[in-house]
Design an enzyme around this catalytic site. Sequence first.
Site, PDB file in Angstrom:
ATOM      1  N   ASP A   1       0.793  -1.226   0.000  1.00 18.93           N
ATOM      2  CA  ASP A   1       0.000   0.000   0.000  1.00 18.93           C
ATOM      3  C   ASP A   1       0.831   1.284   0.000  1.00 18.93           C
ATOM      4  O   ASP A   1       0.687   2.120  -0.894  1.00 18.93           O
ATOM      5  CB  ASP A   1      -0.974   0.006   1.184  1.00 18.93           C
TER       6      ASP A   1
ATOM      7  N   CYS B   1     -22.003   5.407  -6.430  1.00 10.65           N
ATOM      8  CA  CYS B   1     -21.022   6.208  -5.683  1.00 10.65           C
ATOM      9  C   CYS B   1     -21.708   7.435  -5.071  1.00 10.65           C
ATOM     10  O   CYS B   1     -22.281   8.258  -5.787  1.00 10.65           O
ATOM     11  CB  CYS B   1     -19.886   6.641  -6.600  1.00 10.65           C
TER      12      CYS B   1
END
Length: 380
Positions: free
Chosen positions: A134, A198
Amino acid sequence: MDVQQFKQEIIAYSKTIGIDKIGFTTAAPFLTLKSRLLRQQELNYQSGFEEPDIEKRTNPALLFHEPASIISIAVAYPSKMTEHVRGKKGERRGLFSKSSWGNDYHVVLKYRLQKLADFITVNYSEARVKSMVDTGELSDRAVAERAGIGWSGKNCSIITPEFGSYVYLGEMITNIPFEPDTPIEDMCGSCNKCVEACPTGALVQGGQINAKACISYLTQTKDSLPEEYRSVIGNRLYGCDTCQMVCPYNKGMDFHFHEELEPDPETAKPLLQPLLSMSNREFKERFGHTAGSWRGKKPIQRNAILALGHFKEASAIPDLKMVIEKDPRPVIRGTAAWTLGKIGGSEALTILRKVLETETDDYVLEEIQRALSIASDAVN
């Protein structure tokens, strides 16, 4: 050593250390990703949390001397709690996204990558490796896509056939020339559910996201949130799962393979009001082991205040009074003002009028004035 045979040995070993899927790809530059990132930069769609150097993000040779391959790993995480807690009036709860349930996945995956690195270096004397999860320079998703872990969905997540998109990703660059795996065909087709669902319209189109409008990003910022996003956040304290939850490929996907990734309901879905008075020490003790704690308590507390406004939770007025009168942080006081305005009523109006006389910060004063307007309109 027979590299192809060694690859099979690595795959077999990975299954014994809690890696749910593994793939191999070349260390060639990620040219398609580079062009996409440059376009994101032009549009100002980047969050600012990423590695700023696009060359480093797309060229493994800038991170590792003479790289030959990249190994991608995926670890599945739960999408449902086995134990449930429910909020109610007077005891409202916030929500951490599924990716922050259990122990911090950065730590969990780094441990597995270290075990894998030890296995590789012990069995291949000339091996060199570099791992990241990440926060490294490379794009976990781009590596995973090219290594055949899954395809990059319209929701900008890697979708695996086996686990949906509920997987954590990590990778390891190495000088061993492994045979690359074949990428998986994109199976999103004409489905557009994630884009349509979304909450903020951050998914501009399939595969393109305006990170600055994404709720996952917004919940991690430390400043005051723009007005248009405050109500949309709902009771989210960290992250957002909407685009994953509506994905057809995630239907029925719920895996409880790893004890350290199991959620504690009281941590993943905590009561909101106690968060407002939580000390730094208490926050670290309660949430420090989770991925959602990395930005500290300030964003979580701000989001908790917004959530109380979302619920219009009148029982929180005494707590909000304490915050707006005594908290030293303008962002927190200003957010408390907004929530008092949303809750409304004579008690909230009295508090707002009183603090208007003593507040000195321009931003907070502006929020109080706006809150008074909202609350007054509701009364009238």
